[in-house]
Design a protein around this motif. Sequence first.
Motif, short mmCIF file in Angstrom:
data_model
loop_
_atom_site.label_atom_id
_atom_site.label_comp_id
_atom_site.label_asym_id
_atom_site.label_seq_id
_atom_site.Cartn_x
_atom_site.Cartn_y
_atom_site.Cartn_z
N ILE A 11 0.83 -1.21 0.00
CA ILE A 11 0.00 0.00 0.00
C ILE A 11 0.86 1.25 0.00
O ILE A 11 0.63 2.19 -0.78
CB ILE A 11 -0.96 -0.02 1.21
CG1 ILE A 11 -1.99 -1.14 1.04
CG2 ILE A 11 -1.65 1.33 1.37
CD1 ILE A 11 -2.83 -1.41 2.27
N GLN A 14 3.71 0.99 -3.31
CA GLN A 14 3.21 0.81 -4.67
C GLN A 14 1.95 1.63 -4.94
O GLN A 14 1.86 2.35 -5.93
CB GLN A 14 2.90 -0.66 -4.94
CG GLN A 14 4.05 -1.62 -4.82
CD GLN A 14 3.57 -3.06 -4.94
OE1 GLN A 14 2.69 -3.39 -5.74
NE2 GLN A 14 4.13 -3.95 -4.13
N ILE A 15 0.98 1.50 -4.05
CA ILE A 15 -0.36 2.00 -4.32
C ILE A 15 -0.49 3.50 -4.03
O ILE A 15 -0.94 4.27 -4.88
CB ILE A 15 -1.40 1.18 -3.53
CG1 ILE A 15 -1.42 -0.25 -4.09
CG2 ILE A 15 -2.78 1.81 -3.59
CD1 ILE A 15 -2.28 -1.23 -3.31
N ARG A 16 -0.09 3.92 -2.86
CA ARG A 16 -0.23 5.34 -2.51
C ARG A 16 0.58 6.24 -3.48
O ARG A 16 0.08 7.28 -3.91
CB ARG A 16 0.18 5.58 -1.06
CG ARG A 16 -0.23 6.95 -0.54
CD ARG A 16 0.34 7.19 0.84
NE ARG A 16 -0.26 6.35 1.87
CZ ARG A 16 -1.36 6.66 2.56
NH1 ARG A 16 -1.98 7.80 2.32
NH2 ARG A 16 -1.81 5.85 3.48
N TRP A 18 0.97 5.92 -6.47
CA TRP A 18 0.27 5.96 -7.76
C TRP A 18 -1.00 6.81 -7.66
O TRP A 18 -1.97 6.59 -8.36
CB TRP A 18 -0.04 4.53 -8.23
CG TRP A 18 0.57 4.24 -9.56
CD1 TRP A 18 1.85 4.47 -9.94
CD2 TRP A 18 -0.09 3.67 -10.70
NE1 TRP A 18 2.04 4.08 -11.23
CE2 TRP A 18 0.87 3.57 -11.74
CE3 TRP A 18 -1.37 3.21 -10.94
CZ2 TRP A 18 0.59 3.06 -12.99
CZ3 TRP A 18 -1.65 2.69 -12.20
CH2 TRP A 18 -0.70 2.63 -13.21
N VAL A 20 -3.27 6.95 -5.39
CA VAL A 20 -4.45 6.37 -4.74
C VAL A 20 -4.45 6.92 -3.32
O VAL A 20 -3.72 6.46 -2.45
CB VAL A 20 -4.41 4.83 -4.73
CG1 VAL A 20 -5.64 4.27 -4.04
CG2 VAL A 20 -4.32 4.30 -6.16
N ASP A 49 4.69 -5.98 -7.25
CA ASP A 49 4.22 -5.03 -8.25
C ASP A 49 4.28 -5.65 -9.64
O ASP A 49 5.07 -5.24 -10.50
CB ASP A 49 5.07 -3.76 -8.18
CG ASP A 49 4.57 -2.68 -9.14
OD1 ASP A 49 3.41 -2.77 -9.58
OD2 ASP A 49 5.34 -1.75 -9.43
N GLU A 66 -1.78 -5.68 -11.60
CA GLU A 66 -0.92 -5.19 -10.53
C GLU A 66 -1.76 -4.52 -9.45
O GLU A 66 -2.76 -3.86 -9.75
CB GLU A 66 0.08 -4.18 -11.07
CG GLU A 66 1.02 -4.73 -12.13
CD GLU A 66 0.51 -4.43 -13.53
OE1 GLU A 66 -0.71 -4.51 -13.75
OE2 GLU A 66 1.35 -4.12 -14.39
N LYS A 68 -1.42 -1.83 -7.75
CA LYS A 68 -1.60 -0.38 -7.92
C LYS A 68 -2.62 -0.07 -9.00
O LYS A 68 -3.37 0.91 -8.90
CB LYS A 68 -0.26 0.28 -8.23
CG LYS A 68 0.34 -0.12 -9.58
CD LYS A 68 1.75 0.45 -9.77
CE LYS A 68 2.31 0.07 -11.13
NZ LYS A 68 3.72 0.47 -11.27
N ALA A 71 -6.14 -0.82 -7.65
CA ALA A 71 -6.52 0.22 -6.69
C ALA A 71 -6.90 1.52 -7.39
O ALA A 71 -7.88 2.18 -7.02
CB ALA A 71 -5.38 0.47 -5.70
N ARG A 72 -6.14 1.89 -8.40
CA ARG A 72 -6.41 3.15 -9.10
C ARG A 72 -7.74 3.07 -9.86
O ARG A 72 -8.53 4.03 -9.85
CB ARG A 72 -5.25 3.45 -10.06
CG ARG A 72 -5.37 4.78 -10.78
CD ARG A 72 -5.13 5.97 -9.85
NE ARG A 72 -5.37 7.21 -10.59
CZ ARG A 72 -4.45 7.87 -11.30
NH1 ARG A 72 -3.21 7.40 -11.36
NH2 ARG A 72 -4.75 8.98 -11.92
N THR A 205 -1.15 3.32 -19.15
CA THR A 205 -0.79 2.04 -18.54
C THR A 205 -0.83 0.98 -19.63
O THR A 205 -1.06 1.29 -20.80
CB THR A 205 -1.75 1.69 -17.38
OG1 THR A 205 -1.25 0.54 -16.69
CG2 THR A 205 -3.16 1.41 -17.88
#
Length: 221
Positions: A11, A14-16, A18, A20, A49, A66, A68, A71-72, A205
């Motif tokens: 999270i 990778q995710i935050r 990006w 998110v 990832d 992936e 991320k 999540a996005r 992407t």
Amino acid sequence: MNVEQARFNMIEQQIRPWDVLDSDVLTLLAVMKREDFVPASQRALTFVDMMVPLRQGGAAGQCMLEPKLEARLLQDLRLQRHEKVLEVGTGSGYMAALLAHRAQQVFSLELEPELVEMAKANLKRAGIMNVTVRQGNGALGLAGESPFDAIILSGSVAAVPQELLEQLKVGGRLVAIVGNEPMMRATLYTRTGEREFGEVVLFDTVAPRLLKFPEPTRFSF
């Protein structure tokens, strides 16, 4: 492996980064056990990832995206609790599980019978009751259950079929990854009127193709 530390790292690293930043989405990702939707043979890739193959040689439409990217797309769909959602490309059922926590009712279409059974078993084990998984061609959508407040394509397409767009309510949204390699674009479509649709590019992407969606005709000379 310390699973909770790996989830936290996924999270935060990778995710935050990006973009998110929706706190409700981040909280959901922290509590939803992604590892329970990954095949046992691929469990080591749960928080990495990269895409996770769902079966032998898992290629077009047969992988988990992936973390991320999942999540996005979830964040950009901007779901509300009262809404009805259609997902195309169920895979292991993980995205359907995330959608189920954000919406009232989820229908998810998967072409491959093996993945239909995998997803149903995963969702049942997770105690998720507001998802209906059906086998079918996602390019046709699910007209019998339409209109939908939101539609999400868990894979890429050359173009979004008009038939899918017309299964949105007025004000409804569809998120899809559109185009061809090496660059595709996550795009948000909004139905603004009976025959009117708005379109906004969200980010660049790449994702595997969903099966059975039409490809542009290639001319040869």
